[in-house]
Design an enzyme around this catalytic site. Structure first.
Site, PDB file in Angstrom:
ATOM      1  N   ASP A  69      -2.270  -4.891   0.260  1.00 61.69           N
ATOM      2  CA  ASP A  69      -1.785  -6.176   0.761  1.00 61.69           C
ATOM      3  C   ASP A  69      -2.570  -6.703   1.956  1.00 61.69           C
ATOM      4  O   ASP A  69      -2.925  -7.887   2.001  1.00 61.69           O
ATOM      5  CB  ASP A  69      -0.290  -6.121   1.070  1.00 61.69           C
TER       6      ASP A  69
ATOM      7  N   GLN B  22       0.810  -1.212   0.000  1.00 59.61           N
ATOM      8  CA  GLN B  22       0.000   0.000   0.000  1.00 59.61           C
ATOM      9  C   GLN B  22       0.849   1.269   0.000  1.00 59.61           C
ATOM     10  O   GLN B  22       2.042   1.239   0.302  1.00 59.61           O
ATOM     11  CB  GLN B  22      -0.922   0.019   1.224  1.00 59.61           C
ATOM     12  N   HIS B  23       0.175   2.366  -0.362  1.00 59.00           N
ATOM     13  CA  HIS B  23       0.657   3.738  -0.163  1.00 59.00           C
ATOM     14  C   HIS B  23       1.721   4.220  -1.143  1.00 59.00           C
ATOM     15  O   HIS B  23       1.903   5.423  -1.288  1.00 59.00           O
ATOM     16  CB  HIS B  23       1.223   3.946   1.256  1.00 59.00           C
TER      17      HIS B  23
END
EC number: 2.7.1.17
Length: 474
Positions: free
Chosen positions: A240, A71-72
């Site tokens: 994830d 992520q991110h």
């Protein structure tokens, strides 16, 4: 037999799992490594995906595929679909000041209301603010912002720079899912909409953002590329942790504690959450509901470091830890080796408390490492519970969870029953669930085997002395 493929494009590697869409049986797997570091060229992920697919025997007999990803991460594209600079990953903390600035401008409570979360250095919005301030020429070129799994799914469907991809740079074809969008700090799980004001405050101008697809939705199909056959249904993908929840079949009342590169505590809930303290991120999940989550930067690598220091492998570390008494003779490791996200201390370092001549043994140090790591995660569980989440069962996953010492000590730290599912690539497993869902329109229900149910009773001393040392350190 109908086969589906799931991908876990994680921080350290790319894993591909091919499963039978009817039974969930794993047919074959593949793997390739990613470069180390917190700043990575996205092309390396694409190369690793192709290598992992080849290692898994290819996709010629596969009907659908979906990608779970870290992520991110910030992937910025120009108008020609080219990556402007290396992606900043979730664990790159250079944007900590940018996070503080966004909170100062909008207020923590307002950000939590609008996006479900208060941004920290991990989140995409803070990385865009850093880009605006540190690299203004690059920021000015940004035409679209994607996350790692968005970009890979886009490339898989044949999009990209005109000289690299058959369908060219159609930025409007970018697509993501609810779970990954909710980690940006400019999308709301409660409303399902992007918050353009927050995006512009971060980047300095508006940009194309990926369309947010539904959990069962196909976002298109693959085109013929080297190593990729045409016509595979492509699922929306997921962040994830949300993909892992799908792979585990997590339901309301289940709290997943994952011990990987990062540590995470998350639960599936029917209602959106918002925590203005910033401890809990009010994410969406990959099934259509919500995934309140606490993340720590320091998890399995804490055990790696202490095992290396003691000259043992992970099994040896576990054996040493189980030879010590609960509480480690008073040794307490506050394991902030890489700074920390929860609590939000990006510049912190680790501290070992309670050293005495009697307490300083290899056994106590080994146990203190495991206890300290787990106490940080137990603090995360407390934070999730404060938002009304019930923990009926702890599902302990990740590479370290299979160590008997970790699972036993977890049962001593957490005050809910602990179960350890069979080791598996649960992010990739969740992506296969999503691929099968997009292919058939029905969410599969595949069984998950249990490796262990440790029967150790909670030992309050462990968390009491950890809390006492944390109070002193703060």
């Amino acid at each position: 037999m109908t086969l589906v493929a799931g991908v876990d494009s994680s921080t350290q590697s790319c894993k591909v799992v091919v499963r039978d869409a009817e039974t969930g049986e794993v047919v074959r797997t593949g793997r390739a490594t990613h470069p180390a570091g917190t700043e990575v060229p996205p092309a390396a992920w694409w190369d690793a995906l192709l290598a992992a697919i080849a290692d898994a025997g290819g996709l010629d007999d596969v009907a659908a595929i979906s990608i779970g990803g870290q992520q991110h991460g910030m992937v910025v594209l120009d108008a020609d679909g080219r990556v402007i600079r290396d992606a900043l990953l979730w664990n790159d903390t250079r944007s900590a000041q940018a996070a503080r600035e966004l909170i100062a401008e909008f207020g923590a409570a307002e950000l939590a209301r609008r996006t479900g979360s208060v941004p920290v250095a991990s989140f995409t919005a803070t990385k865009l603010r850093w880009l605006r301030d540190a690299e203004p020429e690059n920021a000015a070129r940004v035409a679209a912002v994607a996350l790692p799994h968005d970009w890979l799914s886009w490339r898989l469907r044949g999009y990209g720079p005109a000289d690299e991809s058959p369908l060219g740079p159609d930025l409007e074809a970018l697509a993501t899912d609810r779970s990954d969008a909710s980690g940006t700090s400019y999308w709301s799980p409660a409303t399902g909409d992007y918050d353009r004001e927050l995006l512009i405050a971060s980047l300095g101008h508006d940009a194309v953002l990926p369309r947010v697809a539904g959990p069962a939705e196909s976002i298109g199909a693959t085109v013929a590329l080297p190593g990729i056959p045409a016509g595979l249904v492509v699922g929306a993908g997921a962040g994830d942790n949300a993909a892992a929840a799908l792979g585990l079949g997590a339901q309301a009342g289940d709290v997943v504690v994952s011990i990987g590169t990062s540590g995470t505590v998350f639960a599936v809930t029917d209602t959106a959450t918002a925590d203005e303290t910033g401890t809990v991120a009010g994410f969406a999940d990959a099934s259509g509901v919500y995934l309140p989550l606490v993340a720590t930067l320091n998890a399995a690598r804490v055990l790696d470091k202490i095992a290396s220091l003691l000259g043992v492998d992970h099994d040896g570390l576990g054996q040493l830890a189980l030879a010590a008494e609960p509480g480690s003779g008073g040794l307490v490791l506050q394991p902030y080796f890489e700074g920390e996200r929860t609590p939000n201390l990006p510049d912190a370092t680790a501290t070992l408390f309670g050293l005495t001549l009697a307490a300083t043994t290899r056994e106590n140090l080994a146990r203190a490492a495991i206890e300290g790591m787990l106490c940080g995660l137990a603090d995360g569980l407390d934070a999730v519970r404060r938002l009304g989440v019930t923990a009926s069962r702890i599902l302990l996953v990740g590479g370290a969870a299979a160590n008997p010492a970790v699972s036993q000590i977890a049962a001593e730290v957490f005050d809910a029953p602990v179960e350890v599912p069979e080791p598996g690539e649960y992010v990739a497993f969740g992506a296969t669930v999503q691929a099968a869902w997009a292919l058939t329109g029905a969410r599969p229900s595949w069984s998950v085997a249990t490796l262990a149910r440790p029967d150790a009773a909670p030992v309050p001393l462990i968390r009491e002395q950890y809390a006492a040392r944390a109070a002193v350190a703060s």
